[in-house]
Design an enzyme around this catalytic site. Structure first.
Site, PDB file in Angstrom:
ATOM      1  N   TYR A  55      75.033  40.705   5.296  1.00  0.00           N
ATOM      2  CA  TYR A  55      73.687  40.703   5.859  1.00  0.00           C
ATOM      3  C   TYR A  55      72.846  41.768   5.185  1.00  0.00           C
ATOM      4  CZ  TYR A  55      75.761  37.949   9.710  1.00  0.00           C
ATOM      5  OH  TYR A  55      76.418  36.998  10.468  1.00  0.00           O
ATOM      6  N   TRP A 207      77.229  31.658  17.042  1.00  0.00           N
ATOM      7  CA  TRP A 207      75.957  32.056  16.456  1.00  0.00           C
ATOM      8  C   TRP A 207      74.967  30.888  16.511  1.00  0.00           C
ATOM      9  CZ3 TRP A 207      74.229  29.730  11.780  1.00  0.00           C
ATOM     10  CH2 TRP A 207      75.198  29.037  11.046  1.00  0.00           C
ATOM     11  N   LEU A 210      70.064  28.973  19.352  1.00  0.00           N
ATOM     12  CA  LEU A 210      68.726  28.376  19.327  1.00  0.00           C
ATOM     13  C   LEU A 210      68.478  27.553  18.068  1.00  0.00           C
ATOM     14  CD1 LEU A 210      66.588  31.372  20.668  1.00  0.00           C
ATOM     15  CD2 LEU A 210      67.571  29.449  21.936  1.00  0.00           C
ATOM     16  N   ALA A 211      69.566  27.276  17.312  1.00  0.00           N
ATOM     17  CA  ALA A 211      69.436  26.490  16.080  1.00  0.00           C
ATOM     18  C   ALA A 211      68.362  27.081  15.169  1.00  0.00           C
ATOM     19  CB  ALA A 211      69.138  25.027  16.389  1.00  0.00           C
ATOM     20  N   LYS A 218      59.141  26.011  18.343  1.00  0.00           N
ATOM     21  CA  LYS A 218      58.168  26.566  17.392  1.00  0.00           C
ATOM     22  C   LYS A 218      57.910  25.632  16.212  1.00  0.00           C
ATOM     23  CE  LYS A 218      59.335  30.048  14.776  1.00  0.00           C
ATOM     24  NZ  LYS A 218      59.821  31.390  14.377  1.00  0.00           N
ATOM     25  N   THR A 284      63.425  39.967  16.447  1.00  0.00           N
ATOM     26  CA  THR A 284      62.597  40.845  15.614  1.00  0.00           C
ATOM     27  C   THR A 284      61.479  41.468  16.438  1.00  0.00           C
ATOM     28  OG1 THR A 284      61.262  38.928  14.939  1.00  0.00           O
ATOM     29  CG2 THR A 284      63.075  39.580  13.479  1.00  0.00           C
ATOM     30  N   GLN A 288      60.950  38.949  22.324  1.00  0.00           N
ATOM     31  CA  GLN A 288      61.936  37.891  22.107  1.00  0.00           C
ATOM     32  C   GLN A 288      63.215  38.191  22.874  1.00  0.00           C
ATOM     33  OE1 GLN A 288      62.215  37.969  17.809  1.00  0.00           O
ATOM     34  NE2 GLN A 288      60.807  36.246  17.579  1.00  0.00           N
TER      35      GLN A 288
END
Length: 318
Positions: A55, A207, A210-211, A218, A284, A288
């Site tokens: 990452y 993981w 929310l795809a 959105k 981020t 959220q």
């Protein structure tokens, strides 16, 4: 916050966890904002923080580690992963003994901790014997550098092979698998992975519940230029095939009837699976994370689950 055992292990992980993929050290480099998000997660009972060496090429480990060091280590469950190339060197990749033993020390240094609670084989390595990988992981447990090890995006057959080798040689077995699992990506997990992990006491920490934002709505009217799917080409190829957006639009009335957002409903759907120990989320923005935490208050009854299944039947993303 509720806590679940990691499979049959004694370790407890928060139902929601915070991950560093794409965000921390990547799209999010503001240390104060990172501190605000991680601190809010911790203050709301999240104890599991999921990172990987790949990452942002180590920057995620550094940024998250710089914040996590301020909390008592015994209250945290910290993970990292090994597999993907970290340089052009031919040995700086894969699941060879050399790469695993060298990579864990680098991850520990970047995060600023003496040990990892969980260490994942980030993909299956066709070029390394499974026994070599398993023995390296067993050695790390004996050395105290990791407490548990696991796999990520392995097939059921690959997980079973690792289990069989551990059984044969009395080695520490994998305790956790980390697959993608959500309303739009469920069949492989439910038909192939859970039949292996559940009987063997392996927990799932999943993981992308929310795809990658698709299930938030959105993308209802197109792909925003600054969105994750727009900036990651592989996501665009996998997540927008076979028009799953239309199905996501049809999920909105179901969420509206519950008085929640589609994102909250999607996370609640993932957590309703007893084989799941934790759902890894990203953020981020503080807002959220606030929205995500509200999903813990949602109970999905059989009628709602049937309505969701009717909408997404036959639709799968990669």
């Amino acid at each position: 916050m509720n806590y679940r055992h990691l499979g049959r292990a004694g370790l407890n992980v928060s139902e929601l966890s915070l991950g560093g993929w794409i965000t921390f050290g990547g799209s999010l480099t503001d240390e104060q904002l990172a501190r605000d998000i991680i601190t809010m997660a911790y203050d709301n009972g999240i104890n599991f923080f999921d990172i990987a060496d790949i990452y942002a090429k180590g920057e995620s480990e550094k940024l998250m580690g710089s914040v996590l060091k301020d909390f008592p280590r015994h209250t945290l469950v910290i993970s990292s992963k090994v597999f993907w190339p970290m340089s052009d060197d031919p040995n700086d990749r894969g699941l060879s003994r050399k790469h695993i033993l060298e990579s864990v020390d680098k991850s520990l240094q970047r995060i600023g901790t003496d040990y990892l609670d969980l260490y994942f084989c980030h993909r299956f390595d066709d070029e390394t014997p499974v026994e070599e990988t398993v023995r390296a992981m067993d050695d790390l447990v004996h050395q105290g550098k990791i407490l548990y090890w696991g796999t990520s995006e392995w097939t059921g057959a690959q997980i079973q092979e690792a289990l069989d080798i551990c059984e044969k040689y009395n080695l520490y077995k994998p305790q956790v698998e980390q697959p993608q699992y959500n309303i739009l990506h469920r069949t492989r997990i439910e038909n192939e992975i859970l039949p292996v992990t559940e009987p063997n006491g392996i927990g799932l920490v999943v993981w992308s519940p929310l795809a990658s934002g698709l299930l938030t709505g959105k993308y209802d009217e197109g792909v925003p230029e600054d969105s994750r799917i727009a900036t990651e080409s592989w996501l665009k190829r996998s997540h927008l095939r076979d028009n799953p957006v239309e199905a996501v639009r049809k999920l909105k009335p179901i969420a509206d009837d519950l008085g929640v957002t589609r994102a909250q409903m999607a996370i609640a759907w993932t957590l309703r699976q007893p084989g799941v120990s934790s759902a890894i989320t990203g953020a981020t923005k503080v807002s959220q994370l606030e929205d995500t935490l509200a999903a813990l208050r949602i109970d999905l009854d059989d009628e709602t689950l049937s309505r969701i299944n009717a909408v997404v039947d036959g639709i799968e993303i990669d």
